[in-house]
Design a protein around this motif. Sequence first.
Motif, PDB file in Angstrom:
ATOM      1  N   ALA A   5     -33.523  23.152   9.144  1.00 11.33           N
ATOM      2  CA  ALA A   5     -34.378  21.982   9.379  1.00 11.33           C
ATOM      3  C   ALA A   5     -35.590  22.012   8.454  1.00 11.33           C
ATOM      4  CB  ALA A   5     -34.827  21.938  10.844  1.00 11.33           C
ATOM      5  N   GLU A   6     -36.168  23.175   8.274  1.00 12.22           N
ATOM      6  CA  GLU A   6     -37.316  23.326   7.369  1.00 12.22           C
ATOM      7  C   GLU A   6     -36.916  22.978   5.936  1.00 12.22           C
ATOM      8  OE1 GLU A   6     -39.065  27.401   6.018  1.00 12.22           O
ATOM      9  OE2 GLU A   6     -40.015  26.881   7.937  1.00 12.22           O
ATOM     10  N   ARG A   7     -35.750  23.437   5.542  1.00 11.77           N
ATOM     11  CA  ARG A   7     -35.248  23.168   4.182  1.00 11.77           C
ATOM     12  C   ARG A   7     -34.972  21.674   4.000  1.00 11.77           C
ATOM     13  NH1 ARG A   7     -29.561  23.794   2.146  1.00 11.77           N
ATOM     14  NH2 ARG A   7     -29.767  23.870  -0.087  1.00 11.77           N
ATOM     15  N   GLN A   8     -34.360  21.049   5.008  1.00 14.74           N
ATOM     16  CA  GLN A   8     -34.023  19.626   4.898  1.00 14.74           C
ATOM     17  C   GLN A   8     -35.259  18.740   4.928  1.00 14.74           C
ATOM     18  OE1 GLN A   8     -31.107  19.401   8.074  1.00 14.74           O
ATOM     19  NE2 GLN A   8     -29.430  19.841   6.670  1.00 14.74           N
ATOM     20  N   ALA A   9     -36.354  19.238   5.506  1.00 15.08           N
ATOM     21  CA  ALA A   9     -37.596  18.467   5.559  1.00 15.08           C
ATOM     22  C   ALA A   9     -38.442  18.644   4.299  1.00 15.08           C
ATOM     23  CB  ALA A   9     -38.414  18.882   6.782  1.00 15.08           C
ATOM     24  N   ALA A  10     -38.073  19.585   3.439  1.00 17.13           N
ATOM     25  CA  ALA A  10     -38.846  19.838   2.222  1.00 17.13           C
ATOM     26  C   ALA A  10     -38.763  18.635   1.284  1.00 17.13           C
ATOM     27  CB  ALA A  10     -38.314  21.087   1.533  1.00 17.13           C
ATOM     28  N   PRO A  11     -39.837  18.398   0.511  1.00 16.00           N
ATOM     29  CA  PRO A  11     -39.850  17.245  -0.403  1.00 16.00           C
ATOM     30  C   PRO A  11     -38.689  17.220  -1.389  1.00 16.00           C
ATOM     31  CG  PRO A  11     -42.019  18.264  -0.271  1.00 16.00           C
ATOM     32  CD  PRO A  11     -41.074  19.151   0.489  1.00 16.00           C
ATOM     33  N   ASP A  12     -38.183  18.373  -1.785  1.00 13.91           N
ATOM     34  CA  ASP A  12     -37.081  18.411  -2.755  1.00 13.91           C
ATOM     35  C   ASP A  12     -35.716  18.616  -2.087  1.00 13.91           C
ATOM     36  OD1 ASP A  12     -37.443  21.015  -1.938  1.00 13.91           O
ATOM     37  OD2 ASP A  12     -37.220  21.873  -3.940  1.00 13.91           O
ATOM     38  N   ALA A  13     -35.602  18.303  -0.812  1.00 12.89           N
ATOM     39  CA  ALA A  13     -34.369  18.551  -0.047  1.00 12.89           C
ATOM     40  C   ALA A  13     -33.153  17.884  -0.670  1.00 12.89           C
ATOM     41  CB  ALA A  13     -34.536  18.095   1.401  1.00 12.89           C
ATOM     42  N   ALA A  14     -33.308  16.689  -1.201  1.00 19.66           N
ATOM     43  CA  ALA A  14     -32.166  15.973  -1.780  1.00 19.66           C
ATOM     44  C   ALA A  14     -31.622  16.695  -3.016  1.00 19.66           C
ATOM     45  CB  ALA A  14     -32.566  14.554  -2.146  1.00 19.66           C
ATOM     46  N   LYS A  15     -32.438  17.501  -3.667  1.00 22.63           N
ATOM     47  CA  LYS A  15     -32.015  18.208  -4.870  1.00 22.63           C
ATOM     48  C   LYS A  15     -31.323  19.527  -4.557  1.00 22.63           C
ATOM     49  CE  LYS A  15     -35.971  16.479  -7.446  1.00 22.63           C
ATOM     50  NZ  LYS A  15     -37.219  16.871  -8.103  1.00 22.63           N
TER      51      LYS A  15
END
Length: 160
Positions: free
Chosen positions: A42-52
Amino acid sequence: MTNALTPEQIQAYRCDGFVVTPNVFSRDELAEMDAEFDRLVAERQAAPDAAKQPGGGWLLRLGLLSPKTAAWCADDRVLDLIQPLVHPGIAIYSAKLVSKEPRTPEVCHWHQDDAYYVSHSQSACRMSIWAPLQDVELEHGCLRVIPGSHLRGLQPAQRK
């Protein structure tokens, strides 16, 4: 040594290429790690660069993500099990969470894990450890292995 393979399990590993060791972790410990992995995903998916970031629910480099994941990767119960099989010593090359959600179209084709490591590892002795965090059933697409297939050596990858 807290958790050792029996001579029969070591022989089975050498013959079949795998050995099953149930109940290494308690259900409570698995639930705690599952919650930690959920938090990290969840923390990773919420990061600004998650789509990358590739891999969706995958987490790479577990030993570096949190104190809990570091302890999980270096747990003596697992290390004691593999110690008689890995020579000259244990070095963790890759520790990752591979999340396979139910009813997704993703398919993990038949493969040999060693194909991913052989060009990067300096050791001729490598192994993978699979630790499911939740109950697995054949109809849910759990891990399957072919006993003795390791004796045929590394095979060319085939996608069907």
